[in-house]
Design an enzyme around this catalytic site. Structure first.
Site, PDB file in Angstrom:
ATOM      1  N   ARG A   1      -2.782  -5.672  21.053  1.00  0.00           N
ATOM      2  CA  ARG A   1      -2.696  -6.496  19.513  1.00  0.00           C
ATOM      3  C   ARG A   1      -2.407  -7.967  19.748  1.00  0.00           C
ATOM      4  O   ARG A   1      -1.521  -8.169  20.596  1.00  0.00           O
ATOM      5  CB  ARG A   1      -1.273  -5.561  18.755  1.00  0.00           C
ATOM      6  CG  ARG A   1      -0.775  -6.420  17.371  1.00  0.00           C
ATOM      7  CD  ARG A   1       0.009  -5.294  16.610  1.00  0.00           C
ATOM      8  NE  ARG A   1      -0.866  -4.393  16.035  1.00  0.00           N
ATOM      9  CZ  ARG A   1      -0.288  -3.667  15.031  1.00  0.00           C
ATOM     10  NH1 ARG A   1       0.756  -4.138  14.466  1.00  0.00           N
ATOM     11  NH2 ARG A   1      -1.259  -2.980  14.413  1.00  0.00           N
TER      12      ARG A   1
ATOM     13  N   HIS B   1      -9.005  -5.120  12.116  1.00  0.00           N
ATOM     14  CA  HIS B   1      -8.127  -4.014  12.269  1.00  0.00           C
ATOM     15  C   HIS B   1      -8.908  -2.736  12.253  1.00  0.00           C
ATOM     16  O   HIS B   1      -8.874  -1.846  11.454  1.00  0.00           O
ATOM     17  CB  HIS B   1      -7.054  -4.001  11.344  1.00  0.00           C
ATOM     18  CG  HIS B   1      -5.936  -3.156  11.831  1.00  0.00           C
ATOM     19  ND1 HIS B   1      -5.915  -2.655  13.003  1.00  0.00           N
ATOM     20  CD2 HIS B   1      -4.826  -2.980  11.216  1.00  0.00           C
ATOM     21  CE1 HIS B   1      -4.681  -1.760  13.023  1.00  0.00           C
ATOM     22  NE2 HIS B   1      -4.065  -2.024  11.944  1.00  0.00           N
TER      23      HIS B   1
ATOM     24  N   GLN C   1      -7.432   0.852  12.000  1.00  0.00           N
ATOM     25  CA  GLN C   1      -7.067   1.139  10.469  1.00  0.00           C
ATOM     26  C   GLN C   1      -8.251   1.626   9.543  1.00  0.00           C
ATOM     27  O   GLN C   1      -8.196   2.630   9.031  1.00  0.00           O
ATOM     28  CB  GLN C   1      -6.357  -0.043   9.781  1.00  0.00           C
ATOM     29  CG  GLN C   1      -5.946  -0.139   8.501  1.00  0.00           C
ATOM     30  CD  GLN C   1      -4.700   0.867   8.568  1.00  0.00           C
ATOM     31  OE1 GLN C   1      -3.866   0.881   9.199  1.00  0.00           O
ATOM     32  NE2 GLN C   1      -4.892   2.065   7.592  1.00  0.00           N
TER      33      GLN C   1
ATOM     34  N   ASP D   1      -3.293  -4.906   0.761  1.00  0.00           N
ATOM     35  CA  ASP D   1      -2.447  -4.969   1.947  1.00  0.00           C
ATOM     36  C   ASP D   1      -1.532  -6.314   1.623  1.00  0.00           C
ATOM     37  O   ASP D   1      -1.611  -7.171   0.663  1.00  0.00           O
ATOM     38  CB  ASP D   1      -3.347  -5.438   3.155  1.00  0.00           C
ATOM     39  CG  ASP D   1      -2.760  -5.699   4.358  1.00  0.00           C
ATOM     40  OD1 ASP D   1      -1.610  -5.165   4.580  1.00  0.00           O
ATOM     41  OD2 ASP D   1      -3.400  -6.269   5.333  1.00  0.00           O
TER      42      ASP D   1
ATOM     43  N   CYS E   1      -2.523  -0.115   4.134  1.00  0.00           N
ATOM     44  CA  CYS E   1      -2.380   0.237   5.618  1.00  0.00           C
ATOM     45  C   CYS E   1      -0.852   0.198   5.895  1.00  0.00           C
ATOM     46  O   CYS E   1      -0.584   0.930   7.028  1.00  0.00           O
ATOM     47  CB  CYS E   1      -3.167  -0.708   6.252  1.00  0.00           C
ATOM     48  SG  CYS E   1      -2.424  -2.328   6.134  1.00  0.00           S
TER      49      CYS E   1
ATOM     50  N   ARG F   1      -3.999   7.909  10.962  1.00  0.00           N
ATOM     51  CA  ARG F   1      -4.138   6.758  12.126  1.00  0.00           C
ATOM     52  C   ARG F   1      -3.960   7.770  13.404  1.00  0.00           C
ATOM     53  O   ARG F   1      -4.563   7.374  14.527  1.00  0.00           O
ATOM     54  CB  ARG F   1      -2.838   5.909  12.019  1.00  0.00           C
ATOM     55  CG  ARG F   1      -2.982   4.881  10.940  1.00  0.00           C
ATOM     56  CD  ARG F   1      -4.207   3.995  11.088  1.00  0.00           C
ATOM     57  NE  ARG F   1      -4.143   3.303  12.464  1.00  0.00           N
ATOM     58  CZ  ARG F   1      -3.281   2.304  12.777  1.00  0.00           C
ATOM     59  NH1 ARG F   1      -2.819   1.704  11.777  1.00  0.00           N
ATOM     60  NH2 ARG F   1      -3.567   1.710  13.893  1.00  0.00           N
TER      61      ARG F   1
HETATM   62  N1   CP Z   1      -0.959  -0.086   9.574  1.00  0.00           N
HETATM   63  C1   CP Z   1      -0.524  -0.791  10.893  1.00  0.00           C
HETATM   64  O1   CP Z   1      -1.330  -1.220  11.874  1.00  0.00           O
HETATM   65  O2   CP Z   1       0.606  -0.690  10.932  1.00  0.00           O
HETATM   66  P1   CP Z   1       1.497  -1.164  12.339  1.00  0.00           P
HETATM   67  O3   CP Z   1       1.410  -2.505  12.133  1.00  0.00           O
HETATM   68  O4   CP Z   1       2.896  -0.677  11.853  1.00  0.00           O
HETATM   69  O5   CP Z   1       0.803  -0.765  13.344  1.00  0.00           O
HETATM   70  N1  NVA Z   2      -2.742  -7.708   7.518  1.00  0.00           N
HETATM   71  C1  NVA Z   2      -1.552  -7.118   8.251  1.00  0.00           C
HETATM   72  C2  NVA Z   2      -1.854  -6.008   8.647  1.00  0.00           C
HETATM   73  C3  NVA Z   2      -0.749  -5.267   9.255  1.00  0.00           C
HETATM   74  C4  NVA Z   2      -0.966  -3.865   9.612  1.00  0.00           C
HETATM   75  C5  NVA Z   2      -1.408  -8.231   9.098  1.00  0.00           C
HETATM   76  O1  NVA Z   2      -2.002  -8.607  10.048  1.00  0.00           O
HETATM   77  O2  NVA Z   2       0.032  -8.615   9.540  1.00  0.00           O
END
Ligand code: CP
Ligand code: NVA
Length: 300
Positions: free
Chosen positions: A100, A127, A130, A213, A253, A281
């Site tokens: 990440r 992502h 997701q 989101d 998400c 997930r």
């Molecule tokens: N939706 C999602 O990716 O959640 P997290 O940021 O908690 O991993």
């Molecule tokens: N768009 C959000 C998604 C979190 C799962 C972010 O990048 O923070």
């Protein structure tokens, strides 16, 4: 070249179908296997996570493997040492990396130099994990994907980008409703044949699913005040869900910022599928790991 999942566009339509079928089979059978026996997945997270970290760790365990979480305060990707060196080291010890990252280029570099499969566990622009769970949830609720109508209301961000790529592969019709200046990249809109409708109430009319989101993604905290102002009017409310129609489901998400992009009543209400989405997930992560690292063919 080792396989990678950096964006949904890395998949062929039949691979996407195979992942979803495998995930559905894993879910139905509470699957436990040995695809990852003796194998280790490194989790390298520059940003916080609940769902992605937990589901990848549990998925590895369910497949007989092991995940090792690397605290980025220790690794300091690209700060303590270059991304390339982190990749070259990890490639000597583990069989896969889920990362990440702040900048998408970092995950590309990890894939380029590690010599092992790399999974994008969220970047500033994509992502993919997701979007796989989103599609499994839609498939479960409607029994099909092709021709479904999804309205996305809010920020044209990483989550929407992967959703658009997935929609393009699965034949889902997407309507996007963002304030001016927050649209997703035009090439992605084009690839999905998505239409832009500024008025969110108009965008959701007759949709099978309404998706939103957060307005302020991780890393954008400095823009909070401006974004809260610009997104005013884009909150998903019970009234918006009524306009979408009784059979429309609500997707998010998570995490949610209640009172901003959505109100609690919608997330905890009868049309919400967000906790199925969160559960999915796990099943989709298992399907990805089994295929990418475990060599299991992506078919049920
Ligand atoms: N939706 C999602 O990716 O959640 P997290 O940021 O908690 O991993
Ligand atoms: N768009 C959000 C998604 C979190 C799962 C972010 O990048 O923070």
């Amino acid at each position: 070249m080792p396989r990678r999942l950096l964006e949904i566009a890395d998949l062929q339509p039949d691979e996407l179908r195979g992942i979803l079928d495998t995930a559905a089979f894993f879910k139905k059978s509470s699957y436990r296997g040995q695809e990852l026996a003796g194998k280790t997945l490194a989790l390298l997270f520059e940003k916080p996570s609940l769902r992605t970290r937990t589901t990848l760790e549990v998925a590895a365990l369910h497949l007989g493997g092991h995940a090792v979480y690397l605290d980025n305060r220790q690794v300091a990707l690209g700060v303590r040492e270059p991304v390339k060196d982190v990749a070259l080291n990890l490639g000597r010890w583990v069989e896969g990396i889920a990362a990440r990252v702040n900048k998408h280029e970092a995950v590309v570099e990890l894939a380029e130099f590690s010599g092992i499969p790399v999974i994008n566990a969220l970047s500033d622009t994509h992502h993919p994990l997701q979007a796989l769970a989103d599609l499994l949830t839609l498939q479960e609720r409607f029994g099909r994907l092709e021709g479904l109508r999804l309205a996305y209301v809010g920020d044209g961000n990483n989550v929407l980008a992967s959703l658009l790529e997935a929609a393009a592969l699965a034949g889902i019709e997407v309507t996007v409703s963002t304030p001016e200046g927050y649209e997703p990249p035009p090439a992605l809109m084009e690839r999905a044949g998505a239409q832009l409708v500024r008025d969110p109430m108009q965008a959701v009319r007759g949709a099978d699913a309404v998706y939103t989101d957060v307005w302020v993604s991780m890393g954008q905290e400095e823009e909070t005040q401006r974004r809260l102002r610009d997104f005013s009017g884009y909150t998903v409310t019970p009234e918006m869900m009524r306009i979408a129609g009784e059979r429309a489901i609500f997707l998010h998400c998570l995490p949610a910022h209640y009172g901003e992009e959505v109100v609690e009543e919608v997330v905890y209400g009868p049309q919400s599928a967000v906790f199925d989405q969160a559960e999915n997930r796990l099943h989709t992560a298992k399907a990805v790991l089994a295929g990418l690292i475990g060599g299991r063919p992506w078919s049920a």
